[in-house]
Structures are given as C-alpha cells and as structure tokens.
Design an enzyme around this catalytic site. Structure first.
Site, PDB file in Angstrom:
ATOM      1  CD  GLU A  13       8.134   1.599  -6.153  1.00 41.10           C
ATOM      2  OE1 GLU A  13       7.978   0.717  -5.466  1.00 41.10           O
ATOM      3  OE2 GLU A  13       7.482   1.353  -7.432  1.00 41.10           O
ATOM      4  CB  CYS A  36       8.898   4.281 -15.534  1.00 45.30           C
ATOM      5  SG  CYS A  36       6.938   4.562 -14.992  1.00 45.30           S
ATOM      6  CB  CYS A  65      -1.291   7.154  -6.499  1.00 40.50           C
ATOM      7  SG  CYS A  65      -2.433   7.723  -7.702  1.00 40.50           S
ATOM      8  CB  CYS A 107      -6.349   2.504 -10.514  1.00 37.97           C
ATOM      9  SG  CYS A 107      -6.710   3.776 -11.682  1.00 37.97           S
ATOM     10  CB  CYS A 131      -2.471   0.435  -9.876  1.00 35.51           C
ATOM     11  SG  CYS A 131      -1.415   1.682  -8.987  1.00 35.51           S
ATOM     12  CB  CYS A 136       1.987   1.269 -10.969  1.00 35.61           C
ATOM     13  SG  CYS A 136       2.088   2.806 -10.241  1.00 35.61           S
TER      14      CYS A 136
HETATM   15  N1  SAH Z   1      -2.074   7.781 -12.411  1.00 36.49           N
HETATM   16  C1  SAH Z   1      -1.045   8.790 -14.179  1.00 36.49           C
HETATM   17  C2  SAH Z   1       0.284   7.655 -13.892  1.00 36.49           C
HETATM   18  C3  SAH Z   1       1.066   6.149 -13.130  1.00 36.49           C
HETATM   19  S1  SAH Z   1       0.506   4.459 -13.844  1.00 36.49           S
HETATM   20  C4  SAH Z   1      -2.160   6.833 -14.699  1.00 36.49           C
HETATM   21  O1  SAH Z   1      -3.272   6.231 -14.353  1.00 36.49           O
HETATM   22  O2  SAH Z   1      -2.032   6.908 -16.214  1.00 36.49           O
HETATM   23  C5  SAH Z   1       0.791   4.493 -15.191  1.00 36.49           C
HETATM   24  C6  SAH Z   1       0.093   3.346 -15.848  1.00 36.49           C
HETATM   25  O3  SAH Z   1       0.702   1.656 -15.394  1.00 36.49           O
HETATM   26  C7  SAH Z   1      -1.165   3.400 -16.170  1.00 36.49           C
HETATM   27  O4  SAH Z   1      -2.001   3.088 -17.382  1.00 36.49           O
HETATM   28  C8  SAH Z   1      -1.580   2.333 -14.714  1.00 36.49           C
HETATM   29  O5  SAH Z   1      -3.417   2.504 -15.021  1.00 36.49           O
HETATM   30  C9  SAH Z   1      -1.075   1.296 -15.171  1.00 36.49           C
HETATM   31  N2  SAH Z   1      -0.699   0.925 -14.471  1.00 36.49           N
HETATM   32  C10 SAH Z   1      -0.695  -0.126 -13.042  1.00 36.49           C
HETATM   33  N3  SAH Z   1      -0.516  -0.767 -12.359  1.00 36.49           N
HETATM   34  C11 SAH Z   1      -0.331  -1.795 -13.463  1.00 36.49           C
HETATM   35  C12 SAH Z   1      -0.077  -2.959 -13.664  1.00 36.49           C
HETATM   36  N4  SAH Z   1      -0.056  -3.722 -12.143  1.00 36.49           N
HETATM   37  N5  SAH Z   1      -0.551  -3.449 -14.379  1.00 36.49           N
HETATM   38  C13 SAH Z   1       0.346  -2.501 -15.325  1.00 36.49           C
HETATM   39  N6  SAH Z   1       0.373  -1.648 -15.907  1.00 36.49           N
HETATM   40  C14 SAH Z   1      -0.105  -0.725 -13.984  1.00 36.49           C
END
Ligand code: SAH
Length: 360
Positions: A97, A110, A117, A121, A124, A335
């Site tokens: 994406e 973005c 991944c 987290c 995510c 994401c």
């Molecule tokens: N792996 C890297 C980059 C990808 S995620 C990182 O973690 O920084 C980019 C950002 O989007 C990160 O800060 C992540 O925590 C956030 N993110 C992921 N899922 C999300 C969600 N459901 N709502 C808001 N932000 C989210």
C-alpha cells in the site's frame, strides 16, 4: 536470450554504465544513455516505447535487453478529504500500500518498505498479516515513480516510510531507495522531506545517521514506560526505551516521537508528563497520532478533546507537540488495512521470536 536486466534495480551509476555500453556497441552517441537514464526516474515512462526522443529501432532494441517494470495498480481509492490510497501488486503477487496525503501545498507519500511486517504491534493491521518479504530498493522507490505515471498524477513533495513494514529491518534496500528518492537525477526529493519511521532498530538508526544527507528520523514510541511499551510493541524486548532514546540522542538531527493515542491505555496526564520528560531528554518533537480504529479492533481512539488535553500537558513542559490529523478514515487508510480487506492476509510467517502481545 539472456534474462533482461531490470534497469530500475540498478543504482543510477550502474544503469548509466550498462546503457553507455549498450549504445556504444551500436555505434550510438553517449547522449542516448543520458536520454534513457532521465526516463528511468526523473521523467519516467511506462515502457521503452514511450521514449519518443529515441528512434523506434533503438526503443525496440532496448526492450529486447532491458526491463522497465511497473507496480501493478490493483485499486485506487479517494477519500472525501483528498487522501488517496493505492494498492499495488508486485510481480510475485504480494500486495503493498501507498497513501498520498495532500496538505496545503504539500503532498506526502506514505510508502511501504516490506510486504507485511514481523513486529506485531498490537494496534497495527500490517502486523496482523505477518511478515511476507522485504521489498527491493526499486519496489520502494517505484511507489513514488508510479505517482508520476498514473492518470491524474500525484505531485509528491514529501515521503514518509510509514506504510507497511519496518524500514530499518530492510536497511540495504531502504539505503539504496533513499538514494533514488533523493538524487536530483532520479526522483529529486529533498532529504529533509524524507522521513524514516522506525520502532527503534538500533543498527539501522546508526546506519541512517551515517548518511551525509539530512534524512529525518521518526521514532514510534507509543508508551513512556518499558512495561506498557512491551505490551503494545513486542520489539521493546529487543530494543527497550533506554536504547531507543540513546540512539535518538546520538542522532545528529532533531528526531520526532510518534505516539498513537490509545483510549484508556496510554493517554492519561501522567503518561503525558512521562512522555514529555523523555522527549525533552532527546530534544524530540512529539507527534500525537489519533488511532485508526480500523487497524485495531481491540483498541478505541482517545476522543479528540482528550488528545488536545494530553497535548497541552506535553506543551506545558516546553516540549513541541503536534496533533496529526486523522486522514482517510473512510478509505481504510490505516497501515495495512486495505491489503487485509482486499487481498486477505496471505499465509503469515509469525515472528514468534518477538513473543506474544497481551492486549490490555
Ligand atoms: N514500522 C515503522 C513504520 C511503519 S508504521 C514504525 O513502526 O514506525 C508508521 C506509523 O503508523 C507508526 O508510528 C505506527 O505505530 C503507526 N500506526 C500503526 N497502526 C496504526 C493505527 N491503527 N492507527 C494509527 N497509527 C498507526
């Protein structure tokens, strides 16, 4: 016939070298190579046939020796707020994406650095599909390249590595992609307009810091204590807060803390004070991110009023803080969300070594 060389998979200097050799062999002048190099990234073409400044016979000959692959656009969605989301399919069927976010005179793209991944987290959507594979440098940079070729092209001014994947777990490709994104004769995006976002992969931060260009670093913090961060981000076991903050201090440019606001989880006034203390210790700028609930059914977003209150507490300590606008909520722009909806999760390779997440 030998397998055609993918010109996008080469550094600019290597592409230039093979093209010079190709034209020299045919008794063509050196400027022909420069004409083609310009068409790789700077003023990209969909196929060699579109390089109309070359005689037709040379275009055909190029096509016999080289490849100029596209990312296949599977879906394009436009949000009411003008955010656009692109779902691309790669040659092996993987989906990635890319999201374009317009804001005043800027358009931030973005981009993804991995399909899926490994980090899991808790909030995510990408984490939930597991790790599929690393993207090649050209697949990363091609997300920007495609924006110049789609109908109604997107004029990208900024790039953030905040799509799918952890860029610093794919450093060699991200390293080469940064060069392609930044080089004036490639995509020409200023280094200060390119942000690498990471959970805090230390060797990657060190490698990024060694680059002479002023690329920006964003750190996904999301919790001001190891106990809470470990619950939200299993990677905290390997890279705890103290190490991430140490890396932030060692980074010679100002860093940004990303902090996704999770209702009832990390959004109290005492969390704000703790976060502010950490940010101060690294002279970091804090970005508060409203949760995209689509990516995280177990969590709820902190209400906007409470985000504003949290921001005031942080600001009150003298730390700079911004509240990110939540964009594209009507088009599954969080994401990993669109791919999960359209292509399914694939067969995830779960990263057991990072442990499991207990969601509060
Ligand atoms: N792996 C890297 C980059 C990808 S995620 C990182 O973690 O920084 C980019 C950002 O989007 C990160 O800060 C992540 O925590 C956030 N993110 C992921 N899922 C999300 C969600 N459901 N709502 C808001 N932000 C989210």
């Amino acid at each position: 016939m030998p397998y055609p060389t993918n010109l996008l998979d080469l550094s600019l200097s290597d592409a230039s070298r093979v093209l010079h050799a190709f034209f020299a062999e045919r008794g063509e002048p050196a400027y022909r190579a420069r004409q083609v190099v310009r068409r790789l990234w700077q003023a990209p073409v969909r196929s060699f046939d579109e390089i109309t400044e070359l005689p037709a016979a040379l275009r055909v000959a190029l096509g016999g020796h080289f490849a100029l692959p596209r990312l296949e656009l599977v879906e394009r969605q436009r949000s009411a707020d003008r955010t656009q989301k692109f779902l691309f399919r790669l040659a092996d069927g993987q989906g990635i994406e890319t999201v374009a976010i317009p804001d005043d005179d800027r358009v931030t793209l973005c981009i993804s650095s991995q399909a899926g991944c490994a980090l899991q987290c808790a909030f995510c959507a990408t984490g939930r599909m597991g790790f599929q594979r690393n993207l090649a440098a050209w697949e990363i940079a091609a997300q920007v390249r495609e924006m110049r070729m789609v109908d109604d092209p997107v004029r990208v001014t900024n790039v953030v590595f905040m799509g799918m994947g952890e860029p610093l777990m794919n450093w060699s490709a991200v390293d080469a992609a940064l060069t392609l994104l930044n080089a004036p004769e490639a995509l020409g995006i200023g280094a200060r307009h390119i942000t690498v976002s990471t959970v805090g992969v230390l060797p990657g931060i060190v490698a990024l810091a060694k680059r002479p260009e002023q690329f920006r670093l964003a750190l996904s913090i999301h919790a001001p204590s190891d106990a809470l961060r470990r619950q939200l981000m299993p990677i905290n076991v390997k890279y705890p807060l103290a190490d991430v903050l140490g890396a932030a201090r060692a980074f010679d440019r100002r860093v940004t803390f990303e902090y996704v606001m999770l209702g009832g989880v990390n959004d109290t006034a005492s969390h704000a004070l703790e976060l502010a203390r950490l940010a101060k210790s690294c002279r970091a700028f804090v970005n508060l991110i409203p949760l995209h609930e689509g990516g995280a059914t177990e969590f709820r977003a902190t209400p906007p009023r409470d985000i504003a209150r949290f921001a005031r507490v942080v600001r009150g300590t003298g730390v700079e803080v911004a509240i990110r606008k939540s964009r594209g909520t009507d088009i599954a722009a969080a994401c990993g969300q669109l791919r999960v909806e359209r292509l399914g999760r694939g067969a995830p390779r779960r990263a057991h070594e990072h442990g499991h997440v207990d969601v509060v």
